[in-house]
Design a protein around this motif. Structure first.
Motif, PDB file in Angstrom:
ATOM      1  N   VAL A   1       0.775  -1.242  -0.089  1.00 41.98           N
ATOM      2  CA  VAL A   1      -0.100   0.011  -0.121  1.00 41.98           C
ATOM      3  C   VAL A   1       0.766   1.184  -0.094  1.00 41.98           C
ATOM      4  N   GLU A   2       1.896   1.197   0.663  1.00 41.59           N
ATOM      5  CA  GLU A   2       2.752   2.411   0.611  1.00 41.59           C
ATOM      6  C   GLU A   2       3.303   3.039  -0.814  1.00 41.59           C
ATOM      7  N   ARG A   3       3.278   2.029  -1.500  1.00 44.60           N
ATOM      8  CA  ARG A   3       3.861   2.611  -2.934  1.00 44.60           C
ATOM      9  C   ARG A   3       2.718   3.390  -3.331  1.00 44.60           C
ATOM     10  N   PHE A   4       1.640   3.018  -3.332  1.00 46.33           N
ATOM     11  CA  PHE A   4       0.677   3.410  -4.056  1.00 46.33           C
ATOM     12  C   PHE A   4      -0.050   5.034  -3.253  1.00 46.33           C
ATOM     13  N   GLN A   5       0.201   5.021  -1.883  1.00 45.37           N
ATOM     14  CA  GLN A   5       0.247   6.216  -1.203  1.00 45.37           C
ATOM     15  C   GLN A   5       1.208   7.207  -1.571  1.00 45.37           C
ATOM     16  N   ALA A   6       2.444   6.584  -1.839  1.00 50.35           N
ATOM     17  CA  ALA A   6       3.596   7.706  -2.400  1.00 50.35           C
ATOM     18  C   ALA A   6       3.447   8.157  -3.632  1.00 50.35           C
ATOM     19  N   LEU A   7       2.978   7.528  -4.750  1.00 49.01           N
ATOM     20  CA  LEU A   7       2.495   7.984  -6.016  1.00 49.01           C
ATOM     21  C   LEU A   7       1.547   9.177  -5.780  1.00 49.01           C
ATOM     22  N   HIS A   8       0.555   8.915  -4.696  1.00 49.72           N
ATOM     23  CA  HIS A   8      -0.557   9.911  -5.078  1.00 49.72           C
ATOM     24  C   HIS A   8       0.163  11.126  -4.263  1.00 49.72           C
ATOM     25  N   ASP A   9       0.868  11.111  -3.463  1.00 52.04           N
ATOM     26  CA  ASP A   9       1.525  12.061  -2.402  1.00 52.04           C
ATOM     27  C   ASP A   9       2.330  13.066  -3.324  1.00 52.04           C
ATOM     28  N   ALA A  10       3.085  12.225  -4.510  1.00 47.33           N
ATOM     29  CA  ALA A  10       3.811  12.749  -5.261  1.00 47.33           C
ATOM     30  C   ALA A  10       3.280  13.484  -6.456  1.00 47.33           C
ATOM     31  N   GLY A  11       1.894  13.234  -6.661  1.00 43.27           N
ATOM     32  CA  GLY A  11       0.979  13.740  -7.756  1.00 43.27           C
ATOM     33  C   GLY A  11       1.063  12.956  -8.988  1.00 43.27           C
ATOM     34  N   GLU A  12       1.796  11.610  -8.929  1.00 44.95           N
ATOM     35  CA  GLU A  12       2.197  10.881  -9.916  1.00 44.95           C
ATOM     36  C   GLU A  12       0.925   9.922 -10.439  1.00 44.95           C
ATOM     37  N   LEU A  13      -0.234  10.207  -9.974  1.00 42.46           N
ATOM     38  CA  LEU A  13      -1.436   9.501 -10.457  1.00 42.46           C
ATOM     39  C   LEU A  13      -1.884  10.040 -11.774  1.00 42.46           C
ATOM     40  N   LEU A  14      -2.173   9.175 -12.807  1.00 40.57           N
ATOM     41  CA  LEU A  14      -2.611   9.710 -14.124  1.00 40.57           C
ATOM     42  C   LEU A  14      -4.121  10.137 -14.120  1.00 40.57           C
ATOM     43  N   ASP A  15      -4.314  11.397 -14.937  1.00 39.82           N
ATOM     44  CA  ASP A  15      -5.600  11.772 -15.226  1.00 39.82           C
ATOM     45  C   ASP A  15      -6.363  10.752 -16.137  1.00 39.82           C
ATOM     46  N   PRO A  16      -7.484  10.419 -15.291  1.00 34.74           N
ATOM     47  CA  PRO A  16      -8.481   9.603 -16.289  1.00 34.74           C
ATOM     48  C   PRO A  16      -8.671   9.890 -17.684  1.00 34.74           C
ATOM     49  N   ASP A  17      -8.872  11.351 -17.913  1.00 37.77           N
ATOM     50  CA  ASP A  17      -9.202  11.832 -19.301  1.00 37.77           C
ATOM     51  C   ASP A  17      -8.184  11.834 -20.075  1.00 37.77           C
ATOM     52  N   ASP A  18      -6.871  11.876 -19.702  1.00 37.56           N
ATOM     53  CA  ASP A  18      -5.686  11.935 -20.359  1.00 37.56           C
ATOM     54  C   ASP A  18      -5.531  10.373 -21.037  1.00 37.56           C
ATOM     55  N   VAL A  19      -5.869   9.529 -20.021  1.00 37.24           N
ATOM     56  CA  VAL A  19      -5.449   8.011 -20.177  1.00 37.24           C
ATOM     57  C   VAL A  19      -6.422   7.470 -21.248  1.00 37.24           C
ATOM     58  N   ALA A  20      -7.624   7.994 -21.219  1.00 38.12           N
ATOM     59  CA  ALA A  20      -8.596   7.713 -22.116  1.00 38.12           C
ATOM     60  C   ALA A  20      -8.218   8.385 -23.538  1.00 38.12           C
ATOM     61  N   ARG A  21      -7.828   9.392 -23.746  1.00 39.48           N
ATOM     62  CA  ARG A  21      -7.443   9.959 -24.794  1.00 39.48           C
ATOM     63  C   ARG A  21      -6.426   9.087 -25.736  1.00 39.48           C
ATOM     64  N   ARG A  22      -5.379   8.438 -24.856  1.00 36.23           N
ATOM     65  CA  ARG A  22      -4.190   7.835 -25.093  1.00 36.23           C
ATOM     66  C   ARG A  22      -4.904   6.324 -25.458  1.00 36.23           C
ATOM     67  N   LEU A  23      -5.673   5.806 -24.728  1.00 37.70           N
ATOM     68  CA  LEU A  23      -6.067   4.554 -25.253  1.00 37.70           C
ATOM     69  C   LEU A  23      -7.036   4.629 -26.721  1.00 37.70           C
ATOM     70  N   TRP A  24      -7.550   5.775 -26.722  1.00 35.06           N
ATOM     71  CA  TRP A  24      -8.210   6.023 -28.198  1.00 35.06           C
ATOM     72  C   TRP A  24      -7.082   6.021 -29.302  1.00 35.06           C
ATOM     73  N   ASP A  25      -5.884   6.576 -28.873  1.00 40.50           N
ATOM     74  CA  ASP A  25      -4.853   6.963 -29.768  1.00 40.50           C
ATOM     75  C   ASP A  25      -4.552   5.366 -30.206  1.00 40.50           C
ATOM     76  N   VAL A  26      -4.361   4.528 -29.340  1.00 38.21           N
ATOM     77  CA  VAL A  26      -3.922   3.199 -29.532  1.00 38.21           C
ATOM     78  C   VAL A  26      -4.940   2.670 -30.543  1.00 38.21           C
ATOM     79  N   LEU A  27      -6.190   2.710 -30.057  1.00 36.51           N
ATOM     80  CA  LEU A  27      -7.278   2.056 -30.888  1.00 36.51           C
ATOM     81  C   LEU A  27      -7.135   2.614 -32.481  1.00 36.51           C
ATOM     82  N   ASP A  28      -6.795   3.828 -32.528  1.00 36.22           N
ATOM     83  CA  ASP A  28      -6.692   4.547 -33.926  1.00 36.22           C
ATOM     84  C   ASP A  28      -5.367   4.109 -34.597  1.00 36.22           C
ATOM     85  N   ASP A  29      -4.395   3.558 -33.944  1.00 32.76           N
ATOM     86  CA  ASP A  29      -3.129   3.506 -34.819  1.00 32.76           C
ATOM     87  C   ASP A  29      -3.202   2.074 -35.328  1.00 32.76           C
ATOM     88  N   PRO A  30      -3.229   2.176 -36.692  1.00 33.10           N
ATOM     89  CA  PRO A  30      -3.044   1.173 -37.675  1.00 33.10           C
ATOM     90  C   PRO A  30      -1.890   0.162 -37.522  1.00 33.10           C
TER      91      PRO A  30
END
Length: 241
Positions: free
Chosen positions: A198-227
């Motif tokens: 659990v400490e690793r995930f608490q540290a990621l949160h405290d360091a502001g290193e969690l990824l934004d869902p909207d940004d991740v979603a856009r990047r996943l659509w980029d994968v789907l659109d990548d031939p």
């Protein structure tokens, strides 16, 4: 373009972001227990941890597919749960069973039903499973979750070979990284006796290193659109520039 987009577990978090980021004009469908119809789309209320819901999904999806001559059909299986977090043999058996059914069996059965429904359609067809780093990095307290994600990756590899042989559906599995969702908040609140990492995930949160869902979603659509991403590919989004 007539584009059908179906996302499981789209009531919140990454699933909701994936629906919101879908190409303009797409018909969006949220498959979840407690979601609602997105603008211009529909909601299919199902608890995918219940095997009885799987044929209901299959029938509803087949109807959607047959309603229109779709140019593109995209299905993302995002629904999943970490609960119960804890050691196998110690957690509640009913909750552990639901975890196994939703995280592992549902993805394979729903994937089969999707492939069945789109098999003869003259459309661009793609099925994306949301994976996790837990598929390759075992963590005490996540035995069923990690095993399920590993199973999903292997399913995609095998089915990708099948679809390359015949079928033509692009089947992918992508681990998005550590995303700022309610699931992550639940992880951080877990006692270390149930989840020693659990400490690793608490540290990621405290360091502001969690990824934004909207940004991740856009990047996943980029994968789907990548031939250049072939069917059967198993990817980690963090490895893509």
């Amino acid at each position: 373009m007539d584009h059908l987009v179906v996302v499981t577990g789209a009531s919140a978090g990454l699933g909701a972001a994936l629906l919101a980021a879908a190409p303009a004009g797409a018909h969006r469908v949220d498959v979840s227990r407690s979601g609602r119809a997105p603008e211009g789309g529909s909601h299919l209320a199902l608890d995918l941890a219940e095997p009885a819901a799987w044929p209901v999904f299959g029938q509803a999806f087949a109807r959607l597919v047959s309603e229109r001559d779709w140019d593109r059909i995209t299905v993302v299986h995002n629904a999943g749960t970490l609960q119960p977090i804890g050691f196998a043999g110690e957690v509640d058996t009913d909750a552990y069973t639901r975890n196994v059914l939703l995280n592992s069996a549902a993805g394979q059965v729903l994937g089969h039903l999707v492939l069945q429904a789109v098999r003869d359609r003259d459309a661009r067809r793609e099925l994306l499973l949301i994976s996790s780093g837990a598929a390759t990095n075992p963590r005490a307290g996540w035995s069923s979750y990690g095993a399920a994600k590993a199973a999903g990756d292997q399913w995609v590899r095998a089915v990708g070979e099948e679809q390359a042989e015949r079928g033509g559906v692009r089947v992918l599995s992508v681990a998005p990284g550590v995303v700022a969702t309610a699931m992550q908040a639940h992880i951080r609140a877990t006692d270390a006796s149930d989840f020693p990492g659990v400490e690793r995930f608490q540290a990621l949160h405290d360091a502001g290193e969690l990824l934004d869902p909207d940004d991740v979603a856009r990047r996943l659509w980029d994968v789907l659109d990548d031939p250049d991403v072939p069917t059967g590919a198993v990817l980690d989004l963090r490895d893509r520039a």
